[in-house]
Every structure is written in structure tokens, then in C-alpha cells.
Motif scaffolding. Structure first.
Motif, PDB file in Angstrom:
ATOM      1  N   PHE A  69     -24.080 -16.057  59.561  1.00 26.15           N
ATOM      2  CA  PHE A  69     -25.050 -16.644  60.483  1.00 26.15           C
ATOM      3  C   PHE A  69     -26.457 -16.171  60.155  1.00 26.15           C
ATOM      4  O   PHE A  69     -27.408 -16.949  60.130  1.00 26.15           O
ATOM      5  CB  PHE A  69     -24.721 -16.272  61.921  1.00 26.15           C
ATOM      6  N   GLY A  70     -26.588 -14.877  59.890  1.00 23.92           N
ATOM      7  CA  GLY A  70     -27.914 -14.323  59.664  1.00 23.92           C
ATOM      8  C   GLY A  70     -28.636 -14.999  58.516  1.00 23.92           C
ATOM      9  O   GLY A  70     -29.821 -15.297  58.615  1.00 23.92           O
ATOM     10  N   LEU A  71     -27.920 -15.256  57.429  1.00 21.47           N
ATOM     11  CA  LEU A  71     -28.589 -15.833  56.269  1.00 21.47           C
ATOM     12  C   LEU A  71     -28.706 -17.343  56.386  1.00 21.47           C
ATOM     13  O   LEU A  71     -29.760 -17.909  56.121  1.00 21.47           O
ATOM     14  CB  LEU A  71     -27.822 -15.472  54.995  1.00 21.47           C
ATOM     15  N   MET A  72     -27.616 -17.995  56.801  1.00 19.95           N
ATOM     16  CA  MET A  72     -27.610 -19.453  56.668  1.00 19.95           C
ATOM     17  C   MET A  72     -27.807 -20.174  57.977  1.00 19.95           C
ATOM     18  O   MET A  72     -27.809 -21.398  57.999  1.00 19.95           O
ATOM     19  CB  MET A  72     -26.309 -19.881  56.014  1.00 19.95           C
ATOM     20  N   ALA A 221     -34.445 -10.969  52.557  1.00 17.96           N
ATOM     21  CA  ALA A 221     -35.594 -11.870  52.444  1.00 17.96           C
ATOM     22  C   ALA A 221     -35.208 -13.277  52.877  1.00 17.96           C
ATOM     23  O   ALA A 221     -35.978 -13.971  53.548  1.00 17.96           O
ATOM     24  CB  ALA A 221     -36.110 -11.871  51.002  1.00 17.96           C
ATOM     25  N   GLY A 222     -33.959 -13.678  52.514  1.00 19.96           N
ATOM     26  CA  GLY A 222     -33.495 -15.003  52.896  1.00 19.96           C
ATOM     27  C   GLY A 222     -33.359 -15.140  54.406  1.00 19.96           C
ATOM     28  O   GLY A 222     -33.655 -16.187  54.970  1.00 19.96           O
ATOM     29  N   VAL A 223     -32.920 -14.065  55.055  1.00 16.21           N
ATOM     30  CA  VAL A 223     -32.803 -14.096  56.508  1.00 16.21           C
ATOM     31  C   VAL A 223     -34.174 -14.328  57.124  1.00 16.21           C
ATOM     32  O   VAL A 223     -34.338 -15.093  58.070  1.00 16.21           O
ATOM     33  CB  VAL A 223     -32.183 -12.775  57.022  1.00 16.21           C
ATOM     34  N   ASP A 224     -35.195 -13.666  56.558  1.00 16.19           N
ATOM     35  CA  ASP A 224     -36.527 -13.780  57.145  1.00 16.19           C
ATOM     36  C   ASP A 224     -37.143 -15.147  56.887  1.00 16.19           C
ATOM     37  O   ASP A 224     -37.689 -15.770  57.789  1.00 16.19           O
ATOM     38  CB  ASP A 224     -37.443 -12.688  56.584  1.00 16.19           C
ATOM     39  N   THR A 232     -40.156 -18.463  45.537  1.00 15.55           N
ATOM     40  CA  THR A 232     -40.458 -17.427  44.555  1.00 15.55           C
ATOM     41  C   THR A 232     -39.520 -17.489  43.363  1.00 15.55           C
ATOM     42  O   THR A 232     -39.586 -16.644  42.486  1.00 15.55           O
ATOM     43  CB  THR A 232     -40.338 -16.024  45.180  1.00 15.55           C
ATOM     44  N   GLY A 233     -38.638 -18.482  43.327  1.00 12.55           N
ATOM     45  CA  GLY A 233     -37.830 -18.673  42.135  1.00 12.55           C
ATOM     46  C   GLY A 233     -36.408 -18.165  42.247  1.00 12.55           C
ATOM     47  O   GLY A 233     -35.659 -18.221  41.287  1.00 12.55           O
ATOM     48  N   VAL A 234     -36.026 -17.664  43.402  1.00 13.80           N
ATOM     49  CA  VAL A 234     -34.647 -17.213  43.564  1.00 13.80           C
ATOM     50  C   VAL A 234     -33.764 -18.431  43.758  1.00 13.80           C
ATOM     51  O   VAL A 234     -34.119 -19.347  44.503  1.00 13.80           O
ATOM     52  CB  VAL A 234     -34.543 -16.277  44.785  1.00 13.80           C
ATOM     53  N   ARG A 235     -32.635 -18.445  43.059  1.00  9.93           N
ATOM     54  CA  ARG A 235     -31.715 -19.578  43.263  1.00  9.93           C
ATOM     55  C   ARG A 235     -30.917 -19.295  44.516  1.00  9.93           C
ATOM     56  O   ARG A 235     -29.856 -18.686  44.486  1.00  9.93           O
ATOM     57  CB  ARG A 235     -30.807 -19.720  42.054  1.00  9.93           C
ATOM     58  N   ILE A 236     -31.460 -19.798  45.608  1.00 10.83           N
ATOM     59  CA  ILE A 236     -30.945 -19.375  46.907  1.00 10.83           C
ATOM     60  C   ILE A 236     -29.550 -19.915  47.152  1.00 10.83           C
ATOM     61  O   ILE A 236     -28.755 -19.287  47.855  1.00 10.83           O
ATOM     62  CB  ILE A 236     -31.933 -19.790  48.022  1.00 10.83           C
TER      63      ILE A 236
END
Lengths: 338, 356
Positions: A69-72, A221-224, A232-236
């Protein structure tokens, strides 16, 4: 801690007194008056340890839920089904091979793989449509529950713990003092203590991984702000798949644990889904320490409640949730950045 | 997908209920269906009247109350069946049932309004709690409250008679009519369902309904315009609770019993499925979904056995059907219908409703 104490002196005092009373209740031999009022110390200690170990199990289930939940921002209402699938897979593997530890690996891999499939074919295709995702997970949980009922039937399955974990252990806690001055010590099943220890180790490991490693940094960082992170180029999407697989795998492992010290049967999926919901609502969505605190509170209240006021034990759990919601809707340990 | 919509989850654009234009353009199909329903006792058996049409309309009313909250208010609540269950339980406790030790034997004209009042108060309180959170949190909190009520009635024997619940609950005799008679009871259900449906259509067009839809679309802007967002949301819960409470009383009269199984978690989720399958943006969708659900529930067993599967796979059928509809059309069967119509009318023009 000291900042909290100086800001809330009265609350700190209450917490301190409660903790001291609890420690006294656990370690001291109870005087007769106390036994007459609250029942024997053995019952209290058993309920207390059952609560803590049940909290460990709840933490295992809920940590995967809260991580996903936190990330997605995706409420996976099929999480209980993942738990139950893990339990069944673990049962089959341990019954086939006889290795209990192997069943953990198998459950983690099988359920984690299912998680990857879910993320790839379901959630990635409807990203950002939160309600639709939730509805789809309800559908998936209905389908999975019926498929599992089809395969494994309505029987109870219990996974046998290996010999070195079965049987009781004597703990250095006095439950009563005999008339001849001899102390009686508490005996407790080893496997539950082992499971609780494993939950603590796992919780610390997840916390360290989230806070001290690079991948953990990406997840936080993804959570935020996941848009900024992907800019920033991260393959999320890969991070998503990884987190979903890990969270689902945790649910699978929890299924094996639950199958060992309770049992696996139809209906457990809804029970553990609700438990994880309440745990993360109380603890705070998306926070691992919150899940730990919530799991401890819910596990303890469930077990102590079932001993001291059996009729309303379940309602007590939900009452705690309602009180938390009314006074701190974001949960006890939420980060505050929702 | 912007960061804002990630933080305040709400229904996608295609599932939002449109405020219909003023009256005067009721499609012919509605007249036909209405006439068929009114004339149904002439050519339907009592089983079809009550166990198919009657049950579908009652479930449809509960789903309608969810549709009102979700479609116009943007709040998906899983507690609607629980509110109906409270009304039903209180009808049994205050009124007459076979459990003479608990039932207070109040006359129906006192028991039923009090039961509905308590249910509405409960629904409003749940609403006040649930609106402190938004979007997906609402689903979880209402789900948890529904589960808590289920466990509570299952374990409480003093008031709710535990696992057994109450039975032998029959509609009373009033206005000189014995409402236990199947045909009279069918008309009672039909008029309540029609009233609830029209009430939802009406409320959606009142200033309150319009403000509610404004809150759904942009709560911050409505707050800036001076509307109390919280008050509108809680009031929406009250309106929905009233519909659910009426349906709850009818439900226990139809089944002649109420037990923890009536308010279990599975049936509570089924209500959401009904509303979504029919089309959560349309009041009539609740009834369409309920009819499909009831028909499946009644005949799936025979159909499954006929194709060589065990009748127990009913849940699988429901789940798969639900998944297909949620995947294929966010606005349920009605959305699918509009999509097909648009496609046949516009021909080769691209479909505007492509999923985001």
C-alpha cells in the motif's frame, strides 16, 4: 523520546506507570489478593504470550500489505487469499518432503510469483485507478478462495513443526509459588516463541533494508513521490514488481507460520485480511513500525480479551480501531506525509 | 496520472453519475419494464414473484443506497448491508418473532419506525467516522465495521440471540390487508423499491444532491465556495441509510428470519459486486445487477451441474463474471451498453471512453 516526555509529561507518566505495572505483572509472583481478583497468573501469562506471538503472525501478514500500500497506493484485498495459498503450498511441500523450512521457501516463491503476475497483468494495466484496482482484488480473492476450496476442500490442515521445535519449553517466569516455597515456572510451546523471534528478525531486516540500502531508498522515494522518482530515471515499474513480489511472498510465509501454529481452512483468508486491515489502520498505513505496533496491540487485545471478557473479544479489536480513527485517523505511527 | 489523483483517490471519470436533465424524457423501455413489473402477479408464480423479483428488488435497494454514496458522493461503503441488517434485527427484537424470550412484542407501527430510526442513526455515525478518511480508506473502514457487527451478533446471545438469530418474522396486517400474502407483499416491495429509486433520482437533482456531486468532483473547490464538505458527506450517509433500512425490514420479512449469516462479510461484498456489475454510476444499475445476481444465485447450481461441474462452484462463476466486467467496463453492464450504442452510432470514429 525525551522530547515527547517534555511535551507530554502526563502521558509519559501514564505510559511509564502502565509499563512498570505490566513488567511487575509478568515477573513478580502474584500475591493472593491479586489472584482472587484477576485469576491465576498462569492464565494471564499464557494469554499475554499468545497475544504477543499472534501479534508476530499478524505483523508478518500486515507488513506485506502495508508495504504494497505504501508504495503503490494499492489496497490489495486479495492479501488474505495470498496468505491462505501460502499455507496450503507450505502444507503440501512439508507433507511431501518432510522439511519444514523448505515449505517457507516454496511458499515465498510460489506466492511471490503470483504477486508478480498480479502486478504485471492486473495492477500495471490499471495504474492510478485505485477503486478499480480494489474491485479487481475483491474479484480475485473470491476466485482464489473458491479455487482453493475446490483443490483442498473444506478440511482443516495443520503443518507439523519439526521435532526440534515441538514441545514446550520452561521459561524463567514464575507463575505461582507452592506452599513449600518451590516456584512453578511457565511452560510454553517452543514453536510459537521461534515464530515470534523470526517475526522480530524479519521486521528489523525489512526496516534496515528500507532505511539503509539503495533499493530501500528508492522505495521510500517512491512512497513520497513516485512521479518525481520515475522522472529521475528510475525504472519504477521494476521497483513495483519487486515490492509486490516481496509483499506477497511475506503473506505466503505468514501462511506457513499460521498453518503451523494454528491451522489453514476456508474462511481464514477473510479473517487475516480483516486482521491486516485493522492492524495497518491502527498502526498507520504504509509504515513498517506502525504495522509492528498495530499487530502487537491487536494480537494482545484479542488474546487478553478472549480470556477476560470472551463475548466481546472481537468487538474490542474493532473498538480500538474506531477509537484510533476518531482521534488519529492517519494511524498511530503514520509518517504524516500521506 | 497526476500526483493529486494519487493522493485523493476517486472514481474514474467514466464511472461518475451524470446529473440527468429535467424530467419529460423517460425512455419507452422504462414504461414497458414498469408495466411488466406491475402486471407480474398475473403471469408469474409466487416463487418467481418473491424469490426472484422481490429478492432482487430488495437487494437492489441496498445496492442503490451504496450507489447513491458511491456514484454521487464518491464514497464506497461496504456497511450498507449491515445497516439493513440492524433495521432487520431491531424489527425482530422490538417486534414479534419466535424467540419470545427476547422479542418485546411491540406493535409493528412502533417497532418498524424505531428500527429504521436506529439504523439511520447508526449509518450516520458510521458515516461521521468514515468521512474522516477518503477513498480506499473508506472501503477498509466500512469493511471492518461490517465485520465487527457480524462477529458481535454472532457472539451476543443476550440481545441478538447469537448464531441462531431470529425466525418466524412475518409482515403484519395493516390497512385491512394481510401483507404476508405473496401478491400483497410483492406489491409492497415493488412500491418501496420504486419509491427508493425515484427518491434517489429526485435527491440527485436537488441542491443538496448537486452539491454532493460537486463535493465528489472537487471537495476543495466546494469548500472554498462555502459548502461544508463533511456535512454533505454525512448527510449522504443518512439518506443512504434510510434506503438500506427500509430494504432491511423488507428483507427479514421476505426471509422470515435474520441471523448473523444475513450480515456476514461475504454478502456485504456481494452488495458492492451487485452495484458495480450493474453500473455504479446509474441508480437503475443497482436493480439490474441485483436481478442478475439473484438469477445466478438461484439457477447457477442447475446450470453448473448441467455442464458437468459441481454446483459449489457458484462463487467461482460470480467472481469470474465480476472480474470480467470490472476489467472490461468500469461502469458495469450499463456502461458496456452505452459503449456498444455509441460505437454502433458513431461507426468508425474513435471511442472517447478509452481507459486512461
Amino acid at each position: 523520546m525525551s522530547a515527547f516526555a517534555s511535551r507530554h509529561p502526563i502521558w509519559s507518566l501514564i505510559v511509564f506507570v502502565a509499563a512498570a505495572a505490566l513488567l511487575w505483572a509478568i515477573f513478580a509472583a502474584w500475591p493472593p489478593g491479586m489472584v482472587a481478583w484477576a485469576g491465576s497468573k498462569k492464565i494471564f501469562l499464557n494469554a499475554f504470550f499468545n497475544g504477543i506471538t499472534l501479534g508476530g503472525l499478524y505483523f508478518l501478514v500486515a507488513s506485506g500489505f502495508t508495504l504494497i500500500f505504501g508504495l503503490m497506493r494499492n489496497v490489495n484485498l486479495a492479501h488474505g487469499s495470498l496468505y491462505m495459498l501460502g499455507g496450503y503450498v507450505g502444507y503440501e511441500v512439508s507433507a511431501l518432503t518432510g522439511y519444514w523450512l523448505l515449505s517457507f521457501v516454496a511458499a515465498f516463491i510460489v506466492v511471490g510469483a503470483l504477486g508478480v503476475l498480479l502486478q504485471l497483468f492486473v495492477f500495471q494495466r490499471m495504474e492510478g485507478q485505485d477503486l478499480r484496482q480494489t474491485l479487481v482484488t475483491i474479484g480475485i480473492s473470491i476466485v482464489l478462495a473458491d479455487l482453493m476450496l475446490w483443490i483442498w476442500g473444506g478440511n482443516f490442515y495443520q503443518i507439523l513443526a519439526p521435532g526440534w521445535l515441538s514441545g514446550p519449553v520452561k521459561l524463567p517466569l514464575v507463575t505461582a509459588v507452592k506452599s513449600n516455597g518451590e516456584a512453578v515456572y511457565l511452560t510454553y510451546p517452543v514453536v510459537r516463541l521461534a515464530v515470534f523471534g523470526a517475526a522480530v528478525v524479519l521486521g528489523v531486516a525489512v526496516w534496515l533494508a528500507l532505511n539503509k540500502t539503495r533499493i530501500g531508498m528508492l522505495i521510500r522515494a517512491g512512497v513520497d513521490d513516485r512521479d518525481m522518482l520515475s522522472a529521475t530515471g528510475v525504472r519504477i515499474q521494476r521497483v513495483f514488481i519487486l515490492v509486490f513480489a516481496f509483499g506477497a511472498g511475506l503473506a505466503g510465509v505468514a501462511g506457513v507460520v499460521g498453518g503451523t501454529f494454528q491451522s489453514i481452512a476456508p474462511g481464514e483468508d477473510i479473517r487475516f485480511l480483516l486482521a491486516s486491515l485493522v492492524v495497518v489502520i491502527v498502526g498507520g498505513m504504509g509504515s513498517i513500525p506502525g504495522a509492528a505496533l498495530g499487530a502487537l496491540i491487536i494480537g494482545l487485545s484479542e488474546q487478553l480479551g478472549s480470556v477476560y471478557f470472551p463475548t466481546y473479544a472481537v468487538v474490542l479489536t474493532f473498538l480500538i480501531m474506531v477509537v484510533v480513527l476518531a482521534f488519529r485517523p492517519q494511524g498511530l505511527l503514520a509518517s504524516g506525509r500521506t | 496520472m497526476t500526483a493529486v489523483s494519487a493522493k485523493s483517490p476517486r472514481l474514474t471519470a467514466t464511472t461518475q453519475a451524470p446529473a440527468r436533465p429535467a424530467t419529460g424524457e423517460i425512455p419507452g423501455l422504462y414504461w414497458v419494464v414498469g408495466a411488466l413489473l406491475v402486471l407480474a402477479p398475473l403471469f408469474c408464480s409466487h416463487f418467481v414473484l418473491l424469490q426472484i423479483l422481490g429478492w432482487a428488488m430488495i437487494l437492489g435497494m441496498i445496492a442503490l443506497s451504496l450507489m447513491f454514496l458511491a456514484g454521487y458522493g464518491g464514497m464506497v461503503s461496504l456497511v450498507q448491508l449491515t445497516i439493513a441488517g440492524i433495521a432487520g434485527y431491531l424489527t425482530a427484537i422490538l417486534g414479534t418473532s419466535a424467540v419470545s424470550g427476547i422479542s418485546l412484542n411491540w406493535p409493528w407501527w412502533l417497532a418498524v419506525p424505531v428500527a429504521m430510526l436506529v439504523a439511520v442513526v447508526f449509518g450516520t455515525l458510521v458515516g461521521a467516522l468514515a468521512v474522516r478518511t477518503a477513498g480506499i480508506y473508506t472501503i477498509m473502514i466500512t469493511l471492518a465495521i461490517a465485520a465487527a457487527f457480524f462477529y458481535f451478533v454472532q457472539q451476543n446471545y443476550a440481545v441478538f440471540n447469537g448464531f441462531t438469530g431470529f425466525n418466524n418474522l412475518i409482515p403484519p396486517v395493516f390497512l385491512g390487508v394481510d401483507w404476508h400474502n405473496p401478491i400483497a407483499f410483492y406489491y409492497l416491495i415493488l412500491s418501496c423499491a420504486a419509491l427508493a429509486y425515484l427518491a434517489v433520482l429526485y435527491v440527485a437533482r436537488t441542491p443538496f444532491g448537486l452539491a454532493l456531486q460537486g463535493v465528489r468532483d472537487n471537495a476543495r473547490r466546494m469548500a472554498a465556495l462555502g459548502f461544508s464538505v463533511t456535512a454533505h458527506r454525512i448527510a449522504a450517509y443518512s439518506v443512504a441509510s434510510l434506503i438500506a433500512a427500509v430494504a432491511g425490514v423488507l428483507l427479514v420479512w421476505l426471509n422470515a428470519q435474520v441471523s448473523p449469516g444475513t450480515v456476514a462479510v461475504g454478502p456485504a461484498i456481494d452488495i458492492l459486486i451487485i452495484a458495480v456489475v450493474g453500473g455504479i454510476g446509474h441508480p437503475i444499475g443497482a436493480f439490474i445487477g441485483a436481478l442478475i445476481y439473484v438469477i445466478l444465485r438461484t439457477f447457477a447450481l442447475d446450470a453448473l451441474v448441467a455442464v458437468g461441474l459441481s454446483g459449489e462452484r457458484f462463487q467461482l462463476l460470480i467472481g469470474l463474471g465480476f472480474l470480467i466486467i470490472v476489467f472490461g467496463s468500469p461502469d458495469g453492464l450499463l456502461g458496456l451498453w452505452t459503449k456498444l450504442q455509441n460505437r454502433s452510432q458513431r461507426g468508425i470514429l474513435p471511442d472517447r471512453e478509452v481507459s486512461r
